[in-house]
Design a protein around this motif. Structure first.
Motif, PDB file in Angstrom:
ATOM      1  N   GLY A  10       0.820  -1.194   0.000  1.00  0.00           N
ATOM      2  CA  GLY A  10       0.000   0.000   0.000  1.00  0.00           C
ATOM      3  C   GLY A  10       0.860   1.253   0.000  1.00  0.00           C
ATOM      4  N   GLU A  11       2.180   1.072  -0.124  1.00  0.00           N
ATOM      5  CA  GLU A  11       3.112   2.193  -0.100  1.00  0.00           C
ATOM      6  C   GLU A  11       3.488   2.603  -1.518  1.00  0.00           C
ATOM      7  N   SER A  12       3.292   3.882  -1.818  1.00  0.00           N
ATOM      8  CA  SER A  12       3.582   4.348  -3.171  1.00  0.00           C
ATOM      9  C   SER A  12       5.057   4.177  -3.537  1.00  0.00           C
ATOM     10  N   SER A  13       5.961   4.249  -2.570  1.00  0.00           N
ATOM     11  CA  SER A  13       7.389   4.078  -2.873  1.00  0.00           C
ATOM     12  C   SER A  13       7.689   2.663  -3.363  1.00  0.00           C
ATOM     13  N   VAL A  14       7.002   1.673  -2.820  1.00  0.00           N
ATOM     14  CA  VAL A  14       7.194   0.284  -3.265  1.00  0.00           C
ATOM     15  C   VAL A  14       6.618   0.113  -4.668  1.00  0.00           C
ATOM     16  N   LEU A  15       5.424   0.648  -4.897  1.00  0.00           N
ATOM     17  CA  LEU A  15       4.830   0.576  -6.233  1.00  0.00           C
ATOM     18  C   LEU A  15       5.728   1.269  -7.252  1.00  0.00           C
ATOM     19  N   THR A  16       6.275   2.406  -6.891  1.00  0.00           N
ATOM     20  CA  THR A  16       7.168   3.147  -7.784  1.00  0.00           C
ATOM     21  C   THR A  16       8.426   2.337  -8.097  1.00  0.00           C
ATOM     22  N   SER A  17       8.984   1.655  -7.115  1.00  0.00           N
ATOM     23  CA  SER A  17      10.196   0.867  -7.358  1.00  0.00           C
ATOM     24  C   SER A  17       9.928  -0.274  -8.333  1.00  0.00           C
ATOM     25  N   VAL A  18       8.739  -0.866  -8.251  1.00  0.00           N
ATOM     26  CA  VAL A  18       8.371  -1.912  -9.211  1.00  0.00           C
ATOM     27  C   VAL A  18       8.145  -1.286 -10.587  1.00  0.00           C
ATOM     28  N   TRP A  19       7.463  -0.143 -10.628  1.00  0.00           N
ATOM     29  CA  TRP A  19       7.222   0.533 -11.905  1.00  0.00           C
ATOM     30  C   TRP A  19       8.537   0.912 -12.580  1.00  0.00           C
ATOM     31  N   ASP A  20       9.558   1.279 -11.803  1.00  0.00           N
ATOM     32  CA  ASP A  20      10.868   1.598 -12.372  1.00  0.00           C
ATOM     33  C   ASP A  20      11.432   0.403 -13.134  1.00  0.00           C
ATOM     34  N   VAL A  21      11.217  -0.804 -12.624  1.00  0.00           N
ATOM     35  CA  VAL A  21      11.660  -2.016 -13.317  1.00  0.00           C
ATOM     36  C   VAL A  21      10.895  -2.178 -14.632  1.00  0.00           C
ATOM     37  N   VAL A  22       9.587  -1.928 -14.602  1.00  0.00           N
ATOM     38  CA  VAL A  22       8.771  -2.004 -15.818  1.00  0.00           C
ATOM     39  C   VAL A  22       9.286  -1.011 -16.857  1.00  0.00           C
ATOM     40  N   GLU A  23       9.587   0.210 -16.436  1.00  0.00           N
ATOM     41  CA  GLU A  23      10.034   1.248 -17.366  1.00  0.00           C
ATOM     42  C   GLU A  23      11.317   0.878 -18.098  1.00  0.00           C
TER      43      GLU A  23
ATOM     44  N   THR B 243      -1.911  -0.303 -15.893  1.00  0.00           N
ATOM     45  CA  THR B 243      -2.464   0.052 -14.600  1.00  0.00           C
ATOM     46  C   THR B 243      -1.567  -0.562 -13.531  1.00  0.00           C
ATOM     47  N   LEU B 244      -1.159   0.238 -12.562  1.00  0.00           N
ATOM     48  CA  LEU B 244      -0.331  -0.192 -11.437  1.00  0.00           C
ATOM     49  C   LEU B 244      -1.247  -0.283 -10.222  1.00  0.00           C
ATOM     50  N   ILE B 245      -1.301  -1.484  -9.612  1.00  0.00           N
ATOM     51  CA  ILE B 245      -2.299  -1.748  -8.579  1.00  0.00           C
ATOM     52  C   ILE B 245      -1.640  -2.299  -7.314  1.00  0.00           C
ATOM     53  N   GLY B 246      -1.894  -1.667  -6.179  1.00  0.00           N
ATOM     54  CA  GLY B 246      -1.473  -2.209  -4.898  1.00  0.00           C
ATOM     55  C   GLY B 246      -2.546  -3.166  -4.395  1.00  0.00           C
TER      56      GLY B 246
END
Length: 138
Positions: free
Chosen positions: A84-97, A109-112
């Protein structure tokens, strides 16, 4: 074959498009969720969402290869992260990018979420991809 669309009247997304349009007659592959398991079924990166995201992307590449496609032909994804932490979601999204998925950029769509299917699993990605005709570009 693929037209990426960002609606000019909406806030522009940073690294993805609002929609991907695929012409009729194009073959599509709807992929099951890619999970962070190795070839023997063991969880990779226990407790580490970034390591798990890298394994998920590697497994997604294998799924795409099996149907004659690749990351550059992905038109949509759902990225699930146990947090539920945006920093964790962002770190995963960085890998996707950096993976090549956002090259299009694709629609995503990025989903917690609270939990995923395997014990210890923190990341899963579902995808829809165009399967190009042999010898055809995107």
């Amino acid at each position: 074959m693929i037209r990426r669309v960002t609606a000019p009247t909406l806030f522009p997304p940073p690294t993805y498009s609002h929609a991907s349009v695929v012409e009729a007659g194009t073959r599509l592959a709807f992929l099951a969720g890619s999970v962070p398991l190795d070839a023997e079924g063991k969880l990779v990166g226990e407790g580490d969402p970034v390591r798990q995201a890298r394994q998920v992307i590697a497994n997604l590449e294998e799924q795409l290869r099996a149907v004659g496609s690749d990351l550059g032909h992905v038109v949509a994804t759902d990225v699930y992260v146990v947090s539920g932490e945006s920093s964790v979601l962002t770190s995963v999204w960085d890998v996707v990018e950096v993976s090549g998925l956002s090259t299009g950029p694709h629609s995503s769509t990025l989903i917690g979420v609270a939990c995923l299917g395997y014990t210890g699993q923190l990341v899963e990605i579902t995808a829809t991809a165009v399967v190009p005709e042999e010898g055809a570009g995107s």
